[in-house]
Enzyme design. Structure first.
Site, PDB file in Angstrom:
ATOM      1  N   GLU A   1       0.857  -1.185   0.000  1.00 52.27           N
ATOM      2  CA  GLU A   1       0.000   0.000   0.000  1.00 52.27           C
ATOM      3  C   GLU A   1       0.892   1.233   0.000  1.00 52.27           C
ATOM      4  OE1 GLU A   1      -4.167  -1.258   2.202  1.00 52.27           O
ATOM      5  OE2 GLU A   1      -2.574  -0.388   3.428  1.00 52.27           O
TER       6      GLU A   1
ATOM      7  N   HIS B   1      -6.550 -12.164   3.174  1.00 51.25           N
ATOM      8  CA  HIS B   1      -6.374 -11.988   1.728  1.00 51.25           C
ATOM      9  C   HIS B   1      -5.212 -12.819   1.169  1.00 51.25           C
ATOM     10  CE1 HIS B   1      -9.181  -8.915   2.499  1.00 51.25           C
ATOM     11  NE2 HIS B   1      -8.388  -7.875   2.552  1.00 51.25           N
TER      12      HIS B   1
ATOM     13  N   ARG C   1       4.870 -13.865  -7.329  1.00 52.58           N
ATOM     14  CA  ARG C   1       6.082 -14.130  -8.114  1.00 52.58           C
ATOM     15  C   ARG C   1       6.497 -15.582  -7.898  1.00 52.58           C
ATOM     16  NH1 ARG C   1       9.159 -10.012 -10.318  1.00 52.58           N
ATOM     17  NH2 ARG C   1       8.117  -7.996 -10.088  1.00 52.58           N
TER      18      ARG C   1
ATOM     19  N   THR D   1      -1.289  -8.490 -20.537  1.00 54.90           N
ATOM     20  CA  THR D   1      -1.814  -7.378 -19.739  1.00 54.90           C
ATOM     21  C   THR D   1      -3.264  -7.191 -20.151  1.00 54.90           C
ATOM     22  OG1 THR D   1       0.344  -6.319 -19.571  1.00 54.90           O
ATOM     23  CG2 THR D   1      -1.581  -4.918 -19.201  1.00 54.90           C
TER      24      THR D   1
END
Length: 495
Positions: free
Chosen positions: A217, A241, A345, A397
């Site tokens: 954040e 989450h 990742r 994307t």
């Protein structure tokens, strides 16, 4: 197939005058209505303690609506009404029941269908649930109840909450919402994993050397420190989450997309998680920005003086099963960082040297937010006369691949729609929470014994604690050599 609601449903939002309802619940209901995913024949009732006229209530909830013309907004608001009464007395609930019955008898509804949305703090869950069951829940109807996190603070408080709710509603009626499960890229994880042999065959410890799930954040507590001070980053986003993302990333293939089949596999993999090593955790708290323009956490007047609240955490998770044994998995999350981003990742083993003196590792990056994307870093020959290799990527994307005509629902839109359809897949089951709290409670207890906490200070707007890079290297992540990978355009100065 799911047991979907029909066209004549009453949707009741408790906590209707609160921030969550205004910023998330009602905009999501409007978004579904705008996209014709919510019938134009439903009834929506807001219920809260605040004294508001119907007009003031409608002005309040419509302040965060996105898209749609004035006519669409007007049509939606015509479905909405408001009741103001306490949560702990019968009177308001009797008004609510009368309004439900009036709508149902007017439209000759034989089996009432009601969706109760609790946009409320846990302190009033039990009171509201009891009142709903007593006054607004006829036996012959089909009803569902959506509950917002937090589902307790630890294992003990979760069990207490469950003890209060389970006698009132069946597990099938309860929809525990974790909005991360409604995010488009999170919903795509199972398809990505099990719908592509390319990934399905290499998704294991024979090929993968490192997994990271990160949540960043770019803002601090900004005056909301009083709330965050009692929660901390681990409880705020990691126990829920990030853990949900991790279970979808590591679970075995379910027999189908049936909600219980998916949730069974999530629970199975959670049970294979090792205890988190509390001595191998990186913890931090942000201070002032380097230029002094942004305040540190302790400068927030709503925070306790000398608070040891954790605003950054990174820790390793080990999964002891055939697929994941030995693979270091790091969850990391923080506030007041250099950017706002959530991503996965996955780094793969190096290729045999032989032909290549130096070559970079393949890495799959799944960006959850913002701007959903999946890209796979691969080695390729540099164009032209060079025989050198460089890292490039295969890139999906969403914003460039899919036309703007695609409606990608916001997380809350997707989840409310799932609940309407009776699809539990993206909601958290009771036994899943039990196992996750068993995993996290010892860590939280250790962190919250303040004398044990070593907090690394990091500047507002930085990448996090300066020890982070070493921590990631120590847990199996290999950084690219400087200059070997350029995003999004590779220039001729690539090394």
């Amino acid at each position: 197939s799911y047991d979907s609601f029909g066209d004549r449903v009453t949707i009741i939002v408790f906590g209707a005058s609160g921030d969550l309802a205004r910023k998330k619940t009602f905009p999501a209901l409007f978004g579904l209505f705008r996209e014709k995913q919510l019938p134009s024949t439903v009834q929506i009732i807001g219920y809260a303690r605040s004294h508001l006229s119907d007009k003031d209530f409608k002005d309040y909830i419509s302040s965060h609506f996105k898209g749609g013309d004035d006519k669409t907004k007007e049509d939606f608001l015509n479905l909405c009404s408001y009741i103001s009464d306490p949560y702990d007395t019968d009177e308001g609930y009797k008004k609510l029941e009368a309004r439900c019955q009036e709508y149902e008898s007017k439209h000759n509804v034989k089996v009432p269908e009601r969706l109760f949305y609790l946009a409320l703090p846990p302190s009033v869950f039990h009171t509201v649930c009891e009142q709903v069951k007593k006054n607004v829940y006829p036996k012959n109807e089909k009803s569902r109840i959506i509950i917002e996190k937090p589902f307790g603070r630890d294992l003990e408080t979760y069990r207490e909450l469950q003890k209060q709710i389970s006698p009132l509603f069946t597990e099938d009626e309860v929809y525990r919402i974790d909005h991360y499960l409604g995010k488009e890229m999170v919903k795509n994880l199972l398809v990505l994993r099990f719908g592509n042999e390319l990934f399905s065959g290499i998704w294991n410890n024979k090929h993968i050397t490192s997994v990271q799930i990160s949540f960043k954040e770019a803002f601090g507590t900004e005056g909301r420190g009083g709330y965050f001070d009692n929660i901390g980053i681990i409880r705020d986003v990691m126990q829920n989450h990030l853990l949900q993302v991790l279970t979808l990333l590591t679970m075995e293939r379910p027999v189908s997309f049936d909600p219980e089949a998916v949730r069974d596999e999530k629970v199975k993999v959670l049970k294979a998680f090792d205890k988190i090593d509390v001595n191998d955790v990186l913890l931090g708290q942000y201070g002032k920005s380097e230029d002094g323009t942004k305040p540190g956490y302790l400068d927030d007047s709503t925070v306790k003086p000398n608070s040891k609240a954790v605003t950054y955490a990174a820790f390793r998770v080990n999964i002891h099963n055939e697929r994941w044994d030995g693979v270091p998995i790091v969850l990391r999350a923080g506030k007041a960082l250099d950017e706002g981003k959530a991503e996965i990742r996955i780094q793969f083993k190096p290729v045999a040297k032989g032909m290549f003196k130096e070559i970079q590792r393949n890495e799959l990056v799944i960006r959850i937010q913002p701007n959903e994307a999946i890209y796979l870093k691969i080695n390729s020959k540099i164009p032209g006369i060079s025989t050198e290799t460089s890292l490039t990527d295969l890139d999906l994307t969403y914003s460039t691949r899919y036309s703007k005509d695609f409606w990608i629902p916001e997380a809350y839109e997707a989840l409310i729609r799932d609940c309407y359809l009776g699809n539990h897949s993206n909601f958290v089951r009771d036994d899943e929470l039990e196992v996750s709290w068993k995993l996290f409670t010892p860590l939280l207890e250790a962190v919250e014994k303040e004398e044990n906490v070593k907090l690394e200070s990091y500047p507002y707007g930085s990448k996090g604690p300066k020890e982070l890079r070493k921590y990631l290297i120590d847990h199996g992540y290999v950084f690219n050599d400087p200059g070997t990978y350029q995003w999004p355009l590779t220039n001729t100065d690539v090394k």
